[in-house]
Design an enzyme around this catalytic site. Sequence first.
Site, PDB file in Angstrom:
ATOM      1  N   HIS A   1     -51.138  21.018  46.066  1.00 41.79           N
ATOM      2  CA  HIS A   1     -50.959  22.431  46.399  1.00 41.79           C
ATOM      3  C   HIS A   1     -51.548  22.697  47.790  1.00 41.79           C
ATOM      4  O   HIS A   1     -52.771  22.815  47.935  1.00 41.79           O
ATOM      5  CB  HIS A   1     -51.669  23.314  45.368  1.00 41.79           C
ATOM      6  CG  HIS A   1     -51.081  23.252  44.000  1.00 41.79           C
ATOM      7  ND1 HIS A   1     -50.451  24.323  43.400  1.00 41.79           N
ATOM      8  CD2 HIS A   1     -51.006  22.247  43.096  1.00 41.79           C
ATOM      9  CE1 HIS A   1     -50.030  23.990  42.204  1.00 41.79           C
ATOM     10  NE2 HIS A   1     -50.359  22.717  41.988  1.00 41.79           N
TER      11      HIS A   1
ATOM     12  N   ALA B   1     -47.817  18.230  36.839  1.00 45.64           N
ATOM     13  CA  ALA B   1     -48.625  17.591  35.797  1.00 45.64           C
ATOM     14  C   ALA B   1     -48.233  18.143  34.434  1.00 45.64           C
ATOM     15  O   ALA B   1     -49.044  18.762  33.734  1.00 45.64           O
ATOM     16  CB  ALA B   1     -50.106  17.815  36.081  1.00 45.64           C
TER      17      ALA B   1
ATOM     18  N   ASP C   1     -25.146   6.736  30.708  1.00 40.03           N
ATOM     19  CA  ASP C   1     -26.306   5.852  30.746  1.00 40.03           C
ATOM     20  C   ASP C   1     -26.719   5.539  29.307  1.00 40.03           C
ATOM     21  O   ASP C   1     -27.735   6.013  28.822  1.00 40.03           O
ATOM     22  CB  ASP C   1     -27.434   6.577  31.495  1.00 40.03           C
ATOM     23  CG  ASP C   1     -28.560   5.638  31.885  1.00 40.03           C
ATOM     24  OD1 ASP C   1     -28.386   4.417  31.713  1.00 40.03           O
ATOM     25  OD2 ASP C   1     -29.604   6.121  32.343  1.00 40.03           O
TER      26      ASP C   1
ATOM     27  N   LYS D   1     -20.363   8.435  34.964  1.00 37.12           N
ATOM     28  CA  LYS D   1     -20.838   7.196  34.354  1.00 37.12           C
ATOM     29  C   LYS D   1     -22.013   7.521  33.429  1.00 37.12           C
ATOM     30  O   LYS D   1     -22.993   8.122  33.860  1.00 37.12           O
ATOM     31  CB  LYS D   1     -21.277   6.199  35.425  1.00 37.12           C
ATOM     32  CG  LYS D   1     -21.582   4.812  34.886  1.00 37.12           C
ATOM     33  CD  LYS D   1     -21.941   3.855  36.005  1.00 37.12           C
ATOM     34  CE  LYS D   1     -22.060   2.435  35.481  1.00 37.12           C
ATOM     35  NZ  LYS D   1     -23.026   2.308  34.381  1.00 37.12           N
TER      36      LYS D   1
ATOM     37  N   SER E   1     -39.447  25.199  41.055  1.00 32.93           N
ATOM     38  CA  SER E   1     -40.898  25.092  40.967  1.00 32.93           C
ATOM     39  C   SER E   1     -41.332  23.820  40.244  1.00 32.93           C
ATOM     40  O   SER E   1     -42.467  23.386  40.372  1.00 32.93           O
ATOM     41  CB  SER E   1     -41.465  26.309  40.236  1.00 32.93           C
ATOM     42  OG  SER E   1     -41.078  26.290  38.874  1.00 32.93           O
ATOM     43  N   GLY E   2     -40.399  23.220  39.471  1.00 33.95           N
ATOM     44  CA  GLY E   2     -40.788  22.120  38.601  1.00 33.95           C
ATOM     45  C   GLY E   2     -41.430  22.617  37.322  1.00 33.95           C
ATOM     46  O   GLY E   2     -41.751  21.823  36.435  1.00 33.95           O
TER      47      GLY E   2
ATOM     48  N   GLU F   1     -26.092   8.888  37.162  1.00 35.05           N
ATOM     49  CA  GLU F   1     -26.044   7.454  37.434  1.00 35.05           C
ATOM     50  C   GLU F   1     -24.919   7.076  38.381  1.00 35.05           C
ATOM     51  O   GLU F   1     -25.066   6.165  39.189  1.00 35.05           O
ATOM     52  CB  GLU F   1     -25.896   6.664  36.126  1.00 35.05           C
ATOM     53  CG  GLU F   1     -26.032   5.179  36.342  1.00 35.05           C
ATOM     54  CD  GLU F   1     -25.806   4.369  35.072  1.00 35.05           C
ATOM     55  OE1 GLU F   1     -25.765   3.137  35.178  1.00 35.05           O
ATOM     56  OE2 GLU F   1     -25.659   4.977  34.003  1.00 35.05           O
TER      57      GLU F   1
ATOM     58  N   ASP G   1     -41.463  34.081  38.867  1.00 37.15           N
ATOM     59  CA  ASP G   1     -41.947  33.501  37.612  1.00 37.15           C
ATOM     60  C   ASP G   1     -41.398  34.321  36.441  1.00 37.15           C
ATOM     61  O   ASP G   1     -41.843  35.446  36.207  1.00 37.15           O
ATOM     62  CB  ASP G   1     -43.476  33.524  37.614  1.00 37.15           C
ATOM     63  CG  ASP G   1     -44.071  32.797  36.415  1.00 37.15           C
ATOM     64  OD1 ASP G   1     -43.299  32.210  35.629  1.00 37.15           O
ATOM     65  OD2 ASP G   1     -45.305  32.828  36.256  1.00 37.15           O
TER      66      ASP G   1
END
Length: 852
Positions: free
Chosen positions: A664, A790, A264, A262, A717-718, A401, A684
């Site tokens: 953290h 952040a 969006d 589906k 990790s984002g 979705e 990393d």
Amino acid sequence: MSLADYRKKRDFGATREPKGRGARKTGSSFVIQQHAARRLHYDLRLEMDGVLKSWAVTRGPSLVPGEKRLAVHVEDHPLDYRNFEGVIPEGQYGAGEVIVWDKGVWIPEGDPHKGYAKGHLDFELRGEKLGGRWHLVRMARKPREKHDNWLLIKSEDEFARTPKDEDILDEMPRSVDTGRTIGDVAEGKPSRRSKKSAMPKQSTASRLDKTSSLATPQAPAVDIDPSRLRGAKKAPLPSFVAPMQASSGAAPSRKEWIHEIKFDGYRVQARIEAGRVRLLSRSGLDWTKKFGDEIASALRALPLGGALIDGEIVVETSSGASDFSALQADLSAGRTDRFVYWVFDLPYLEGYDLRGATLLERKRLLERLLGAETGDKVRLSLHFEDSGAVVLAHACRLGLEGVVSKLRDSPYRSGRVKSWIKAKCFARQEFVVAGYTPSTVSRRAIGALVLGVYQNGVLCHVGRVGTGFTADMAKELFTKLDPMRIASNPFGARLSADAARHVRYVRPELVAEVEFRGWTGDQNLRHASFRGLREDKDARDVVRESAPYVERATAARAEQSVVRLTHPDRLYWPDQGVTKQGLADYYSDIWRYIAPFIVNRPLALLRCPNGVEGEKFFQKHAWKGIDPNIVLIDDPKGEEEPLLSIKDLNGLIALVQSGALEIHPWGSTAEDWERPDIIIMDLDPGEQVAWEAVIAAAEETRERLQDLGLAAFVKTSGGKGLHVVAPVTPKAKWPEVKAFTKGIADAMTHDSPSKYVATITKSKRRGKILVDYLRNQRGATAVAPYSTRARPGAAVSMPLAWDELSPAIGPDYFTIVKTLARLESLQSDPWGDFRQAAAPIETPNARRKRKA
């Protein structure tokens, strides 16, 4: 199993084939690779004991039962060979082109080890092309034969074909990963599939449960002649056909249904006549100019004179999923370069009305019509043939979705029908905008919208939505709504004093699409988030889509925060429209998941009181005016000022109020400061490191931890990489833990110096992955599971199951919105047994004592 024979035959400095490592965990994947070596053949590889058992099938698999195909047993291959596609250079073993012709899972009948040793394997294949039961039978070895010869034979079942049917090898010659043929690879042509598909096909089957597969069959070759379709009628090109619309319901599981992702975005019908393209809304409005010229140009390039094509125009974010908020933002800014037109139906073509033909016939004709000439702007929505529940669950795990299920033989009928069913991953619908409250932090901007739905012709209040607006959208909505203000309440009943506080009523004409987490007991929206205005829907048509779900007290939501947020409409992520209130709602919803990793631990915070675009600073000590729900704890060594911690949801919401956008924690608790109960290996990647290499590094780290007696878990990790996390029994102290993790990092860099580095120096990290073990020392921290980052995008550090690792899920794939959808869809928490899996670290001293 050993890969010595495989490695002995290859010079990995000359060939791109993976060197590979064995794996302890037994999986059930299979792959068939078409291989144009000295002779064209097909390599069948079955995962067993951490390697791929391999056979070279000289003429390829046959779907004709009883037809024997010679399968020469060759050396074991590493697991990561299942994704190899490309050219093996001249002079190398097996020189020639390779494509991934089919892949999926295999299910042995009985004990596969006994069958393999005996020389008779019976199994089921669940791939994207092949299915059903198969046999591999070993023949007696003849004198001077270097390899065992086996026979690959198809069983009689629903997947079988007769000798008169088209050979599947000719019918489906393309790679299931890239859409290329052997010839394309030889000519160096790139992938024919978009890298930004809403549900990336390469990774779909691999991330399903092992007992199922998603089949997205390629359409058989058909001529672009609509007159040959049964049900096609000669007719003039209509000016517009009202679209076929899905009814809400559960995703069906019967075989007569197919399933599409589906989208969006905005439903759009493309009308093409003699080179002129018009893009029409679902109500027939001409929106051609709204979407710029890129899509229209791609449609004009199609080899046709007249057609109606049905689809949806979307904007895709960096994660590859369509995002209605991003579409709205681009429309408001006049930006058109990110628009993509996903097409899924063909009601009319070249003088013929095709609405009477079956859906699959229309889709096949559409696929043939599109070919490969539309570039990245017009794409075909592929379909899946597995159980609807499986497809929906998979879409929800990815934060998409939902799915639209369609009867494969259905004709095209305008209006809302039962032959198309939409199933959503989370509650979402349109609401009437009946008022707004002004922003508390910006002039001439809204802070929240006041919403309603019609019931029996009366507008009923359902609450507010105060997050999901970008900064520009909040100002644009104010500009739209302020001239629409009215003095009287447009709702059919008087609002309570709390509901009416600061509200400015407006004419109920605009329609907002809103995502929400359910309904409260008084039938107000819970944790709602604005997704955009719907310009294609009349406000009088907006009704409650389904019976309201009334929130009940559950273990997941038994705890409620009493912390008051000041300026709840302050934007923490302006481009995503995530406000302070939105972040508080997110943490309230995922509290039970994040709590074990942040409660009663020393914390370091990355605070951004004015959002990600403002000042950022790390903080691990108290500040003036700190909320009393943030608990100060004394370091037993007395080396620092008191550190920060929380003990409940009130503490977490207090962190939100203070602008803490990253959390953290230490690897130890406040009850045992010197003995960590978690170790983290932070992978990393440096510049020019492919994401697949980071996945391979995580799997290698997992193997090394398992070899040392520890269970390993993985999370994004984002940010840029992956974290491999192991729960440990808190016995070893910080210096021992640091030495233990350093040993793992050093071993990885010693064994693969071209891949890994264990030093922080950036100049040494180009093209390599830093195996960062320094998170595992006293006072060091790493971002918590489920914590936001952040950074632009509102990404979250997301715990995953190991089989979810894939090129389709990057390090910042999961956002606040996707996380909530994912967690609501999970049948089991991939980290649910994290603490139960804890084991002690065996230090050198412990090993010496044990040996003594």
